[in-house]
Write an enzyme that holds these catalytic residues in place. Structure first.
Site, PDB file in Angstrom:
ATOM      1  N   ASP A  17     -53.944  79.490  42.978  1.00 30.30           N
ATOM      2  CA  ASP A  17     -53.661  77.500  42.669  1.00 30.30           C
ATOM      3  C   ASP A  17     -52.661  77.677  43.603  1.00 30.30           C
ATOM      4  OD1 ASP A  17     -54.500  75.678  41.741  1.00 30.30           O
ATOM      5  OD2 ASP A  17     -53.474  75.719  40.055  1.00 30.30           O
ATOM      6  N   GLY A  81     -52.119  68.820  47.907  1.00 29.07           N
ATOM      7  CA  GLY A  81     -51.771  68.361  48.659  1.00 29.07           C
ATOM      8  C   GLY A  81     -53.171  68.097  49.706  1.00 29.07           C
ATOM      9  N   THR A  94     -47.603  67.604  49.387  1.00 30.87           N
ATOM     10  CA  THR A  94     -47.344  66.691  48.889  1.00 30.87           C
ATOM     11  C   THR A  94     -45.284  66.451  48.296  1.00 30.87           C
ATOM     12  OG1 THR A  94     -46.867  67.933  46.785  1.00 30.87           O
ATOM     13  CG2 THR A  94     -49.109  67.320  46.895  1.00 30.87           C
ATOM     14  N   ASN A 121     -58.525  71.226  48.211  1.00 33.05           N
ATOM     15  CA  ASN A 121     -57.361  70.404  48.014  1.00 33.05           C
ATOM     16  C   ASN A 121     -57.447  71.330  46.167  1.00 33.05           C
ATOM     17  OD1 ASN A 121     -57.808  68.002  46.088  1.00 33.05           O
ATOM     18  ND2 ASN A 121     -56.413  67.737  47.479  1.00 33.05           N
ATOM     19  N   ASP A 122     -56.985  71.289  45.839  1.00 36.68           N
ATOM     20  CA  ASP A 122     -56.741  71.777  44.058  1.00 36.68           C
ATOM     21  C   ASP A 122     -57.446  70.615  43.506  1.00 36.68           C
ATOM     22  OD1 ASP A 122     -54.888  69.462  44.371  1.00 36.68           O
ATOM     23  OD2 ASP A 122     -53.312  71.358  43.055  1.00 36.68           O
TER      24      ASP A 122
END
Ligand SMILES: [Zn+2]
Length: 327
Positions: A17, A81, A94, A121-122
């Site tokens: 992560d 991001g 980001t 994406n997270d």
């Protein structure tokens, strides 16, 4: 070999992560159990440095898995991001992660690990975890909203993660709720992120502090950069009227954002995560009340709004889980 109760061979996946301040890594099993978790500060230099850190520590976890006879099936990465998940690349990161543009994570790690590499994406890895193991288990239509420094969004519709044309869908933090509102990092105006994210709450408070004369706040007037949403929430508890204004504004902005999303996707469950939601659960209860007041009754009345049950590891678990969610 580790076997599940039905003597099926238990599979494991490495989850990574990648956030603006730290990178968390662990081995995760098919039940979402986390092993050998470690966190590292996100390098503040180049993407090469970040990739070196990922590579070294992923290889280290692979060694551990081999020693422990854990059957590893993939490495799954969730990153802040915009991510081209099909090709396993970071498109644009980001501002919080240095030099995090156009990074071919899959290309790099598949050579060294010889394992399938998943990248997303997270906010999507968060909704994957909630859908597979958390508050959205057995639910086909889920919205997730993560409240941290920024606001992330994930949408599961008809049982599948909504991707859009290239994977950029569900930027829910950048729904505009006030078209003459504050300027947002994304270039637009009045996004919910400018009101209800950690940075948004701190920014709105800074504006108000300029007009406050009480000496109680002189430290933050002199050092506005030290102010975070944590202080604003504390001041709210102490009935400081400007802080109440800022938090109520955040609740209202978030509620309108959530109503827009409910009207668009007709979800049955909305799950909030991220530090700000985890440590201020009452805040989400207030958002829920407001949503029920302002939305179309038929659409909002039965929507369940709750905070993540998986806690701080949700993004990490979801990152590892991509391989199984994909099947
Ligand atoms: Zn924005």
């Amino acid at each position: 070999m580790h076997r599940t109760r039905g003597e099926r061979l238990m599979e494991y996946s490495i989850g990574v992560d990648i956030g603006g301040t730290k990178i968390a890594m662990a081995i995760v099993d098919q039940n979402g159990k986390v092993f050998y978790k470690n966190t590292y500060p996100t390098p503040n230099t180049t993407n090469l440095e970040t990739m070196k850190l990922l590579n070294e520590n992923v290889l280290n976890l692979i060694d551990i898995a081999n020693q422990e006879s854990m059957h590893l099936v993939s490495v799954g990465i969730g990153s802040a991001g915009q991510v081209d998940y099909e090709n396993g690349k970071i498109l644009s990161g980001t501002v919080n992660i240095k030099d995090w543009n156009n990074v071919d994570i899959r290309g790099f790690l598949s050579q060294t690990t010889k394992l399938p590499i998943y990248v997303d994406n997270d906010a999507n890895t968060f909704v994957i975890a909630e859908h597979q193991l958390g508050g959205g288990k057995n639910v086909n239509d889920i919205i997730s909203i993560t409240l941290g420094t920024g606001i992330g969004g994930g949408v599961v519709t008809g049982g599948k993660v909504l991707r859009g044309a290239w994977g950029g869908a569900a930027e829910l933090g950048h729904l505009t709720v006030k078209f003459d509102g504050p300027k947002c990092n994304c270039g637009s105006i009045g996004c919910i992120e400018t009101y209800a994210s950690g940075s948004g709450i701190a920014n709105r408070m800074r504006e108000r502090l300029q007009n406050v004369t009480s000496e109680k706040f002189s430290y933050y007037k002199e050092h506005p950069e030290k102010l975070t949403s944590k202080e604003v929430f504390e001041w709210y508890e102490h009935d400081f009227s400007e802080a109440k204004e800022v938090i109520n504004l955040a609740i209202t902005a978030l509620a309108y954002g959530v109503v827009n999303v409910i009207h668009t996707f007709n979800p049955s469950t909305i799950i909030f995560g991220g530090g700000l939601a985890e440590s201020n659960r009452w805040f989400i209860t207030e958002v829920q009340k407001k949503v029920k007041e302002i939305g179309l009754s038929s659409l909002v009345k039965d929507v369940e709004i709750k905070v993540s049950e998986l806690g701080y590891d949700a993004g990490l678990i979801g990152a590892a889980y991509q391989v199984w969610a994909d099947k």
